[in-house]
Structures are given as structure tokens and as C-alpha cells.
Design a protein around this motif. Structure first.
Motif, PDB file in Angstrom:
ATOM      1  N   THR A  24       1.526  -4.146   2.130  1.00  0.00           N
ATOM      2  CA  THR A  24       0.131  -3.749   2.274  1.00  0.00           C
ATOM      3  C   THR A  24      -0.266  -4.030   3.720  1.00  0.00           C
ATOM      4  OG1 THR A  24      -0.917  -5.894   1.778  1.00  0.00           O
ATOM      5  CG2 THR A  24      -0.269  -4.514  -0.110  1.00  0.00           C
ATOM      6  N   LEU A  59       1.660   0.736   1.106  1.00  0.00           N
ATOM      7  CA  LEU A  59       0.384   1.106   0.497  1.00  0.00           C
ATOM      8  C   LEU A  59      -0.518   1.647   1.598  1.00  0.00           C
ATOM      9  CD1 LEU A  59      -1.276   0.836  -2.250  1.00  0.00           C
ATOM     10  CD2 LEU A  59      -2.373  -1.105  -1.103  1.00  0.00           C
ATOM     11  N   LEU A  98      -2.027  -0.174  -7.068  1.00  0.00           N
ATOM     12  CA  LEU A  98      -1.244  -1.329  -6.632  1.00  0.00           C
ATOM     13  C   LEU A  98      -0.095  -1.615  -7.605  1.00  0.00           C
ATOM     14  CD1 LEU A  98      -4.118  -3.732  -5.514  1.00  0.00           C
ATOM     15  CD2 LEU A  98      -2.296  -2.876  -4.040  1.00  0.00           C
ATOM     16  N   HIS A 106       2.065  -9.025   1.414  1.00  0.00           N
ATOM     17  CA  HIS A 106       0.638  -8.710   1.413  1.00  0.00           C
ATOM     18  C   HIS A 106       0.027  -9.125   2.747  1.00  0.00           C
ATOM     19  CE1 HIS A 106      -3.410  -8.006   0.396  1.00  0.00           C
ATOM     20  NE2 HIS A 106      -3.740  -9.238   0.048  1.00  0.00           N
TER      21      HIS A 106
END
Length: 324
Positions: free
Chosen positions: A8, A32, A60, A72
Motif C-alpha cells: 500500500t 494497491l 483490500l 503497509h
């Protein structure tokens, strides 16, 4: 085929460098991305693009399904209010944690990029330890700390967690330090008055090396940085040297710095912007030291790039891109 990594924040400063490193190491990179994101760099790497956002748990979940490791990195570093920070940095991380547990094939590990801002500055002339009670100064720091707690929700379900606390990051592609470079190019180096203040820093290539190594390192929370506490005045002087300049040190009184933060908040509110400076940011600059205990981080970062070397590479990149 290598392992699959979901990143992410892959279109951001640090995330883009991490995607490049993991791809070079043979990972299958999944990113993402929002529909509006510039994915040119990721497409060039052959990354798989997963449309979604931190607000969309279903997206997600689909993105995390089958990934070996979720990195992340996505977060807000500027926002108009604490609620906006909370939604992205705390609730967004909670959504990532929930998604990791909902998929058909759970990730083995979650790697969460946190910040020195989450634990707060060092006091009393000694580095802040990971085990100390955190004392963040800003909404950003408070919500990154809440993000650390949210990330820990994966552990009872058997997903391993590594949390990295990073100090200020610089390097090719960074815009946060760019104004300081531009001032130094003009021969000016603003430095807050008062006692010497010390900071840890980390070069972006070192940070992504630590993040990549976190995929296999011992779970836990670690601070990662170049292991040198640089006086802030020396930092701005070193930025000048990277440009072949000897900038004049411009003392900035603490009161003036805080007043500038208040003015920036007011102006930002008037024009509807989020801004990068505020009274809280002024307080961060005036803190005694941003230095953490790095014990145990050698497994993540065996060798850190010396400041002068990293600044020289950064300055070279800025010039090549026409940013300076």
C-alpha cells in the motif's frame, strides 16, 4: 516464481522505491492503487495493480489474498485536522489488518511502516527506547501510534507483524527536504535558536532495504536509521555542502517559528489546503532530539548510508530532474 508482496502506498516516495527493490529481488509486486494514481513507474516494473483504497475493506481483502507479505506504507503526513489523520492512519491500518485476516489465503506477515513521530522525541540526553511509553507531539504521530495498535490485531490470528519506526526520510524523489535544499542553494540555512537539537535520518534506499529485510526478520517493533545523531545546524550545513555552497546560518527564534506555524494554519484553513507546516510541526522542530535506540536493527539494516553520501545523491537527482 518469487513470493508475492502487496504494497500500500506504492505510488508514493518510499513505496515506489520499495516496489523497485522487491521487483529486483524477484518478488511478484502487487500494488494497491487509486484510479487517479500515476502508475507509470509500477507498470514499468510489471507490477500487478489492485484498484482500491484504505477505506475499502473488500478491495483490500482481494488485494491481500494470496500475498506472502503485506507492506503497509500508505499514510497521510499532512491533513487539515486530526479526524482526517485518524481516518487514514489509524482506521486505514485497521482496515488493512482486517483484510489480511479475511482472505482465503492469509498473508504470512504484515510489515507496518511507522514513524519516530509515533513514539515522540527523546529527552534527558538519551535515545528513546522502543519499550518507553510513547509521547507523540502531533496528530500525525498520535494516529501513527494508533496505527501500530491497529496493526497488532493480526497477531492473535497467527499473522506475524514487524513494525518499523523511521525518522525523517530523504533521497531521490523526496519533496519534504526540497525547500531546505532550495534555500541552501540560495545561500541561506534557517536554524532554530536555543540548544543544539539532534536528529536521526534515513536515506530512502536504506529504508526500503530495511523494509524488504523485515519480510524475514524477527517479528517486533524496531527503530531504523543511520546511527548518527546529527545536530540540526550541521544537517543544514551538510545540505549546503552537497550543493557546493556554504550557506549563511539564519537564526530563527522559537517564538517566531511557532508564530509562523500558527500563520500557516490560518492561511491553510482560509484557502482550504492541508499545508505542511503548523504549530505542531514547529513544536517537532523545537524538540530536544529525534533520536531512538537502534538496538537490534542491524538485522534489518546492516549498513547505513552516511549522510554526506546520501545528500550528494539526492542533490544530484534533484538537479537531473530540474527540481533545483
Amino acid at each position: 516464481m518469487g513470493r508475492t508482496a502487496l504494497i500500500t502506498g506504492a505510488t508514493g516516495f518510499v513505496g515506489g522505491h520499495l516496489a523497485e527493490l522487491l521487483a529486483a529481488q524477484g518478488w511478484r509486486v502487487r500494488a494497491l492503487v487509486r484510479p487517479s494514481s500515476d502508475t507509470t513507474r509500477l507498470r514499468a516494473l510489471g507490477a500487478e495493480l489492485a484498484a482500491g483504497s484504505l477505506d475499502d475493506v473488500d478491495a483490500l481483502t482481494a488485494a491481500a489474498d494470496g500475498a506472502d507479505t503485506v507492506f503497509h506504507l500508505a499514510a497521510l503526513t499532512t491533513a487539515p485536522d486530526e479526524a482526517t489523520f485518524h481516518r487514514a492512519n489509524a482506521e486505514g491500518t485497521r482496515n488493512v489488518a482486517r483484510a489480511a485476516l479475511r482472505g482465503g489465503t492469509r498473508p504470512r506477515r504484515l510489515v507496518y511502516l511507522s514513524s519516530y513521530a509515533a513514539c515522540g522525541p527523546a529527552t534527558g540526553g538519551r535515545p528513546r527506547r522502543v519499550a518507553e511509553t510513547p509521547a507523540p507531539l502531533t496528530a500525525y504521530g498520535r494516529t501513527k501510534l494508533q496505527g501500530e495498535a491497529a496493526a497488532r490485531e493480526v497477531e492473535p490470528a497467527g499473522v506475524e507483524l514487524v513494525t518499523l519506526r523511521a525518522p525523517a526520510v530523504y533521497g531521490p524523489g523526496d519533496r519534504a527536504f526540497l525547500p531546505v535544499f532550495r534555500l541552501a542553494k540560495r545561500g541561506v540555512a534557517p536554524v532554530p535558536t536555543g540548544p543544539a537539537r539532534h536528529v536521526h535520518l534515513i536515506y530512502v534506499h536504506d529504508l526500503v532495504t530495511a523494509l524488504a529485510n523485515a519480510a524475514d526478520a524477527r517479528p517486533g517493533t524496531w527503530a531504523v536509521a543511520e546511527p548518527v545523531a546529527h545536530p540540526y545546524a550541521e544537517l543544514v550545513a551538510a545540505i549546503g555542502r552537497s550543493l557546493g555552497k556554504n550557506p549563511v546560518r539564519l537564526p530563527v527564534p522559537a517564538g517566531l517559528l511557532r508564530a509562523a506555524g500558527a500563520l500557516a494554519e490560518r492561511f491553510g484553513g482560509m484557502v482550504g489546503g492541508t499545508g505542511v507546516f503548523s504549530r505542531e510541526k514547529a513544536d517537532e522542530m523545537l524538540a530536544e532530539a529525534w533520536v531512538c535506540d537502534l538496538e537490534g536493527s542491524e538485522a534489518l539494516l546492516p549498513r547505513a548510508t552516511p549522510l554526506a553520501e546520501g545528500l550528494a545523491e539526492t542533490a544530484r537527482w534533484y538537479r537531473t530532474q530540474g527540481w533545483l
